[in-house]
Every structure is written in C-alpha cells, then in structure tokens.
Design a protein around this motif. Structure first.
Motif, PDB file in Angstrom:
ATOM      1  N   ASN A   1     -11.498  25.719   1.078  1.00  0.00           N
ATOM      2  CA  ASN A   1     -11.113  24.591   1.931  1.00  0.00           C
ATOM      3  C   ASN A   1     -11.070  25.064   3.386  1.00  0.00           C
ATOM      4  OD1 ASN A   1      -9.852  22.536   3.330  1.00  0.00           O
ATOM      5  ND2 ASN A   1      -8.458  22.029   1.655  1.00  0.00           N
TER       6      ASN A   1
ATOM      7  N   LYS B   1     -14.318  16.804  18.203  1.00  0.00           N
ATOM      8  CA  LYS B   1     -15.650  17.380  18.421  1.00  0.00           C
ATOM      9  C   LYS B   1     -15.765  17.924  19.843  1.00  0.00           C
ATOM     10  CE  LYS B   1     -17.602  16.657  14.379  1.00  0.00           C
ATOM     11  NZ  LYS B   1     -17.984  17.788  13.517  1.00  0.00           N
TER      12      LYS B   1
ATOM     13  N   GLY C   1     -19.257  23.621   4.054  1.00  0.00           N
ATOM     14  CA  GLY C   1     -19.552  22.232   3.708  1.00  0.00           C
ATOM     15  C   GLY C   1     -21.025  22.089   3.355  1.00  0.00           C
TER      16      GLY C   1
HETATM   17  N1  LIG Z   1     -23.688  12.245   9.249  1.00  0.00           N
HETATM   18  C1  LIG Z   1     -23.722  12.008  10.553  1.00  0.00           C
HETATM   19  O1  LIG Z   1     -24.253  10.988  11.015  1.00  0.00           O
HETATM   20  C2  LIG Z   1     -23.126  12.998  11.513  1.00  0.00           C
HETATM   21  C3  LIG Z   1     -23.287  12.785  12.886  1.00  0.00           C
HETATM   22  C4  LIG Z   1     -22.753  13.699  13.782  1.00  0.00           C
HETATM   23  C5  LIG Z   1     -22.060  14.796  13.304  1.00  0.00           C
HETATM   24  N2  LIG Z   1     -21.898  14.970  11.964  1.00  0.00           N
HETATM   25  C6  LIG Z   1     -21.171  16.156  11.520  1.00  0.00           C
HETATM   26  O2  LIG Z   1     -21.995  16.885  10.647  1.00  0.00           O
HETATM   27  C7  LIG Z   1     -21.200  17.624   9.724  1.00  0.00           C
HETATM   28  C8  LIG Z   1     -21.659  17.346   8.306  1.00  0.00           C
HETATM   29  O3  LIG Z   1     -21.643  15.960   8.097  1.00  0.00           O
HETATM   30  P1  LIG Z   1     -22.423  15.269   6.880  1.00  0.00           P
HETATM   31  O4  LIG Z   1     -22.624  13.845   7.288  1.00  0.00           O
HETATM   32  O5  LIG Z   1     -23.577  16.094   6.485  1.00  0.00           O
HETATM   33  O6  LIG Z   1     -21.256  15.295   5.788  1.00  0.00           O
HETATM   34  P2  LIG Z   1     -21.258  15.163   4.209  1.00  0.00           P
HETATM   35  O7  LIG Z   1     -20.042  14.402   3.871  1.00  0.00           O
HETATM   36  O8  LIG Z   1     -22.586  14.685   3.676  1.00  0.00           O
HETATM   37  O9  LIG Z   1     -21.067  16.692   3.769  1.00  0.00           O
HETATM   38  C9  LIG Z   1     -19.920  17.406   4.116  1.00  0.00           C
HETATM   39  C10 LIG Z   1     -19.615  18.406   3.010  1.00  0.00           C
HETATM   40  O10 LIG Z   1     -18.430  19.115   3.395  1.00  0.00           O
HETATM   41  C11 LIG Z   1     -17.545  19.171   2.293  1.00  0.00           C
HETATM   42  N3  LIG Z   1     -16.177  19.258   2.797  1.00  0.00           N
HETATM   43  C12 LIG Z   1     -15.409  18.257   3.276  1.00  0.00           C
HETATM   44  N4  LIG Z   1     -14.205  18.723   3.630  1.00  0.00           N
HETATM   45  C13 LIG Z   1     -14.216  20.051   3.378  1.00  0.00           C
HETATM   46  C14 LIG Z   1     -13.269  21.087   3.539  1.00  0.00           C
HETATM   47  N5  LIG Z   1     -12.055  20.834   4.033  1.00  0.00           N
HETATM   48  N6  LIG Z   1     -13.623  22.341   3.193  1.00  0.00           N
HETATM   49  C15 LIG Z   1     -14.847  22.610   2.684  1.00  0.00           C
HETATM   50  N7  LIG Z   1     -15.788  21.665   2.510  1.00  0.00           N
HETATM   51  C16 LIG Z   1     -15.480  20.401   2.853  1.00  0.00           C
HETATM   52  C17 LIG Z   1     -17.803  17.898   1.523  1.00  0.00           C
HETATM   53  O11 LIG Z   1     -17.376  18.011   0.175  1.00  0.00           O
HETATM   54  C18 LIG Z   1     -19.315  17.734   1.676  1.00  0.00           C
HETATM   55  O12 LIG Z   1     -20.034  18.393   0.654  1.00  0.00           O
HETATM   56  C19 LIG Z   1     -19.753  17.225  10.022  1.00  0.00           C
HETATM   57  O13 LIG Z   1     -19.177  18.170  10.885  1.00  0.00           O
HETATM   58  C20 LIG Z   1     -19.895  15.891  10.732  1.00  0.00           C
HETATM   59  O14 LIG Z   1     -18.804  15.632  11.565  1.00  0.00           O
HETATM   60  C21 LIG Z   1     -22.414  14.105  11.056  1.00  0.00           C
END
Ligand SMILES: NC(=O)c1ccc[n+]([C@@H]2O[C@H](COP(=O)([O-])OP(=O)(O)OC[C@H]3O[C@@H](n4cnc5c(N)ncnc54)[C@H](O)[C@@H]3O)[C@@H](O)[C@H]2O)c1
Length: 253
Positions: free
Chosen positions: A62, A164, A12
C-alpha cells in the motif's frame, strides 16, 4: 532503448497507466517489480505477461503506508542488489473526494484521503528510493502527476489538483537537490487517459472532457508509458526536474 539488467519499480502497476508501463519495460528486458494494493488485477497481469515469456514480480504494497514502502524498497534491494528506476504512479481521489467537488463542499476526510494517495505516498516513495539511490551512487525516478497539477482543470477536484501540484514541486525540489548525486527525478502529466474508470464515467462528462483536448482524442495508457520509457532511459541522461505533459496539446492552450 534497452533496459536489460535494469531493476525497475512501478507502483500501482496492475491497471491503466501502470499496467502499460509494466508491460513496456518488461518487453525491453527490464526486471520489473510492480506493486498493487491487492492481488486481483496484478496476478492476472503477471500470468498474461508470463505467457509471452515476460517475468515480473508483483508485491502487494500500500503506497500510503510508510512501513510498506520501506519493506518494498528493502525487499527489492535484498533480491536484486539495487533499484535503478522507480516510477511512482499511484494516485487518485479518496475519502469521498470526486471530480467536480467544490472546495467549500470538501470534507476533511476527502481532503486527507486524496492527499494521502496522491501526495503523501509520493513523499514516502521518493524518500526511501532516494536513500537507496544515494547508497548505490545514482538512479532515476519518475512520478505520475496530471494536467490537474499544472493548470486549473475544472473537471477534477481542488484537492486532487493541489496534491498533484505539490508532487510536482517535490519532484522539482528533489531533482535540484540530488542532481549532483547522479539521481534524476522527473514527472509525466497525463491529460485524460482512456482507462476503465473513464469508461465508467457518464457519456456527458466524457464528451465535455474530450472537447477540452486540442487533439480531439483521449490519451492512451501506452502514450504515458512511452514518455516514462524515454524519460527513464540513458537517452534522457541530462534531463532532470521536468514535467512532460502528454495531453494532446491541452497545456499549451
Ligand atoms: N486516468 C487518467 O485520466 C489520469 C489522468 C491524469 C493523471 N492520472 C494519474 O495516473 C496515475 C494512474 O492512474 P490510472 O488512471 O492508470 O489508475 P488506475 O485506477 O487504472 O490504476 C491505479 C492502480 O493503482 C492501484 N492502487 C490504488 N491505490 C493504491 C495504493 N494505495 N497502493 C498501491 N496501489 C494502489 C490500483 O489498485 C490500480 O491497480 C494516477 O497517479 C492518476 O492520478 C490519471
């Protein structure tokens, strides 16, 4: 901290936390392989990094499809001979799950959708990364979890929180099991990160979220990347089975 000659996988990796992590490790000399579900965000990122002389490999894969994970790891090993560091970063809500959705309103599709992308994918990733790391004599894995997995954070959903929390326990269990195999496994728990999806959230919800953070500021994707950077380095050589909160003090409350 140098990652020269290290083969680093970030799943991701085309957006948000993953994107900042790809850039951080690439700048430190690592060969970074990053995945995303499609090319739309990954290809421009690759081109942007190439302009400043940073070479990365994008694999469309994926994270919720076991066969994709198998061929991802096999591909890295066939091209580079090993996998030194794996950062399993994919996670989200899916199937109609959303922040604030109550448990009694959660459909089976929403439950299964979120579990697939926020828990089952981590099982696949850990399994095939560990198989490779056992074969090569060691490695480092880090998972992106969330403060939602360590505390009850009411602005998110119960399924996402449980996924999580389950990922954290899998991380800890595996860390203990494989500690003598020279494999370190940890997690980073972001608070609320300023990503495009946060920008799209209604202002009222954003303000409510901000009020929960003792630091009074949202986390930046780079803050999370910095935690991975140390955790996966040799400077953390005796650190395994931990979850580092990067949340402006939220989890200390
Ligand atoms: N943004 C927040 O506030 C936050 C807080 C706590 C935890 N997280 C965790 O951090 C991680 C990243 O979050 P983010 O906010 O940077 O997300 P984001 O949506 O900005 O980026 C996630 C990326 O993963 C890709 N993706 C989605 N499903 C996929 C799949 N099945 N296979 C391959 N790629 C896939 C998307 O296309 C995207 O480019 C996640 O695990 C999320 O749960 C985020």
């Amino acid at each position: 901290m140098s990652y020269t000659d290290k083969i680093v996988l970030v799943t991701g990796g085309a957006s948000g936390i993953g994107r900042a992590t790809v850039e951080k490790f690439a700048r430190a000399g690592a060969t970074v392989v990053f995945t995303d579900i499609g090319p739309n965000l990954g290809e421009p990122l690759q081109a942007e990094l190439a302009e400043v002389g940073l070479k990365t490999e994008l694999v469309i894969s994926n994270a919720t499809v076991e066969a994709d994970v198998v061929s991802l790891v096999q591909g890295i090993v066939s091209r580079h001979g090993r996998l030194d560091v794996a950062i399993n970063n994919v996670g989200n809500m899916a199937g109609g799950d959303r922040p604030g959705l109550d448990l009694h309103e959660t459909s089976t599709d929403a439950f299964e959708g979120t579990m697939a992308v926020s828990f089952t994918d981590n099982f696949y990733a850990l399994k095939y990364e560990i198989i490779q790391m056992l074969a090569q004599g060691g490695g480092v894995i880090a998972n992106t979890v969330s403060i939602a997995g360590t505390t009850v954070f009411e602005l998110t959903s119960p399924t996402y929180s449980a996924a999580k929390a389950a990922t954290i326990h899998l991380t800890e269990f595996a860390a203990v099991r494989y500690a003598r195999d020279n494999i370190r496994i940890n997690a980073v728990a972001p608070g609320i990160v300023e990503t495009p999806s946060l920008a799209a959230t209604p202002e009222e919800t954003r303000n409510a979220a901000l009020a929960l953070l003792p630091s009074g500021r949202f986390q930046q994707a780079e803050d999370i990347a910095n935690a991975f950077f140390w955790l996966c380095s040799d400077e953390a050589a005796n650190v395994t089975g931990i979850v580092i909160p990067v949340d402006g003090g939220y989890s200390a409350k």
